[in-house]
Design a protein around this motif. Sequence first.
Motif, PDB file in Angstrom:
ATOM      1  N   THR A  63       0.854  -1.198   0.000  1.00  0.00           N
ATOM      2  CA  THR A  63       0.000   0.000   0.000  1.00  0.00           C
ATOM      3  C   THR A  63       0.884   1.240   0.000  1.00  0.00           C
ATOM      4  O   THR A  63       1.941   1.271   0.650  1.00  0.00           O
ATOM      5  CB  THR A  63      -0.923   0.021   1.233  1.00  0.00           C
ATOM      6  N   ARG A  65       0.634   5.375   0.574  1.00  0.00           N
ATOM      7  CA  ARG A  65      -0.159   6.510   1.057  1.00  0.00           C
ATOM      8  C   ARG A  65       0.630   7.791   0.843  1.00  0.00           C
ATOM      9  O   ARG A  65       1.687   7.997   1.455  1.00  0.00           O
ATOM     10  CB  ARG A  65      -0.506   6.344   2.536  1.00  0.00           C
ATOM     11  N   CYS A  66       0.129   8.608  -0.037  1.00  0.00           N
ATOM     12  CA  CYS A  66       0.815   9.855  -0.339  1.00  0.00           C
ATOM     13  C   CYS A  66       0.549  10.884   0.765  1.00  0.00           C
ATOM     14  O   CYS A  66      -0.547  10.923   1.347  1.00  0.00           O
ATOM     15  CB  CYS A  66       0.338  10.404  -1.682  1.00  0.00           C
ATOM     16  N   ASN A  67       1.559  11.674   1.046  1.00  0.00           N
ATOM     17  CA  ASN A  67       1.392  12.744   2.029  1.00  0.00           C
ATOM     18  C   ASN A  67       0.514  13.876   1.510  1.00  0.00           C
ATOM     19  O   ASN A  67       0.012  14.699   2.286  1.00  0.00           O
ATOM     20  CB  ASN A  67       2.760  13.296   2.442  1.00  0.00           C
ATOM     21  N   GLU A  69      -2.728  15.432   0.436  1.00  0.00           N
ATOM     22  CA  GLU A  69      -4.106  15.153   0.825  1.00  0.00           C
ATOM     23  C   GLU A  69      -5.015  14.939  -0.373  1.00  0.00           C
ATOM     24  O   GLU A  69      -6.103  14.368  -0.236  1.00  0.00           O
ATOM     25  CB  GLU A  69      -4.649  16.306   1.683  1.00  0.00           C
ATOM     26  N   ASP A  72      -5.617   9.571  -2.461  1.00  0.00           N
ATOM     27  CA  ASP A  72      -5.983   8.576  -1.471  1.00  0.00           C
ATOM     28  C   ASP A  72      -4.907   7.502  -1.366  1.00  0.00           C
ATOM     29  O   ASP A  72      -3.914   7.497  -2.105  1.00  0.00           O
ATOM     30  CB  ASP A  72      -7.324   7.934  -1.843  1.00  0.00           C
ATOM     31  N   VAL A  73      -5.144   6.573  -0.458  1.00  0.00           N
ATOM     32  CA  VAL A  73      -4.237   5.431  -0.307  1.00  0.00           C
ATOM     33  C   VAL A  73      -4.423   4.486  -1.482  1.00  0.00           C
ATOM     34  O   VAL A  73      -5.548   4.133  -1.845  1.00  0.00           O
ATOM     35  CB  VAL A  73      -4.506   4.705   1.023  1.00  0.00           C
ATOM     36  N   SER A  74      -3.319   4.083  -2.078  1.00  0.00           N
ATOM     37  CA  SER A  74      -3.349   3.190  -3.245  1.00  0.00           C
ATOM     38  C   SER A  74      -2.899   1.801  -2.822  1.00  0.00           C
ATOM     39  O   SER A  74      -1.841   1.650  -2.188  1.00  0.00           O
ATOM     40  CB  SER A  74      -2.445   3.711  -4.359  1.00  0.00           C
ATOM     41  N   CYS A  96       2.971  10.466  -6.420  1.00  0.00           N
ATOM     42  CA  CYS A  96       2.354  11.429  -5.498  1.00  0.00           C
ATOM     43  C   CYS A  96       2.398  12.865  -6.000  1.00  0.00           C
ATOM     44  O   CYS A  96       1.945  13.781  -5.293  1.00  0.00           O
ATOM     45  CB  CYS A  96       3.034  11.344  -4.130  1.00  0.00           C
ATOM     46  N   ALA A 199       5.747   9.910   0.380  1.00  0.00           N
ATOM     47  CA  ALA A 199       4.778   8.833   0.541  1.00  0.00           C
ATOM     48  C   ALA A 199       5.249   7.885   1.632  1.00  0.00           C
ATOM     49  O   ALA A 199       6.445   7.816   1.964  1.00  0.00           O
ATOM     50  CB  ALA A 199       4.587   8.075  -0.767  1.00  0.00           C
ATOM     51  N   CYS A 201       4.991   3.835   2.487  1.00  0.00           N
ATOM     52  CA  CYS A 201       4.673   2.535   1.899  1.00  0.00           C
ATOM     53  C   CYS A 201       4.611   1.471   2.995  1.00  0.00           C
ATOM     54  O   CYS A 201       5.435   1.460   3.911  1.00  0.00           O
ATOM     55  CB  CYS A 201       5.705   2.133   0.860  1.00  0.00           C
TER      56      CYS A 201
END
Length: 264
Positions: A63, A65-67, A69, A72-74, A96, A199, A201
């Motif tokens: 997974t 998750r980009c910082n 906003e 979303d979480v990929s 990101c 991001a 991970c």
Amino acid sequence: MSSTESSSRTADKSPRQQVDRLLVGLRWRRLEEPLGFIKVLQWLFAIFAFGSCGSYSGETGATVRCNNEAKDVSAIIVSFGYPFRLNRVQYEMPLCDDESTSKTMHLMGDFSAPAEFFVTLGIFSFFYTIAALVIYLRFHKLYTENRRFPLVDFCVTVSFTFFWLVAAAAWGKGLTDVKGATRPSSLTAAMSVCHGEEAVCSAGATPSMGLANISVLFGFINFFLWAGNCWFVFKETPWHGQGQDQGQGTSPESTAEQGAVEKQ
């Protein structure tokens, strides 16, 4: 009408009669002998070996998750399987930044050579054991009277023994490399987005390798079966009979020499 019906009946009976004759001619009791029983085991475990390896499929993932906003979480899910050409397996790495959304990536490594050799050897073993069982059960008289059949069977058995050892060892090493290349930690390490501060991970679940591990075990079981069968096939060859004849022929000469020494 009667002639046509009788001819059709005889035409229907002829294939059935041939099948019945073939089944009646089989000597099933020879399966109780070591040579026949081991061949049945070779046939079964050849199916288990190439079936467990050729039908394997697994998944790995991570997974991202980009910082930012705005994104979303990929979740990344990568499916792989036989013949384990991982360098052809694609997945999308999220980016990101605001300009692009994803980048196409590939897994690392090509482990198709040991896997395909393992499966091919299992298929050849499957067909050879079927042919050997038909000859041994249906044409056993030809097998015992013709010296070429036991010799060919012995040479092929020795060859399969060597190939099973090589295939099981090579596939075991290849499977270890597949496990290393498909670990979620290896997936995150290959993605450039996970190396920066943009991001976060997280590694996903480790892929289940139970079926692949069993295939390696079946490979070594096939090696031991073929190696053990070498002795029983060797006993059917003329080489085994010549060794016994030589041993019996030397014993009277040795006893005569010992008697002459004792008289002197």
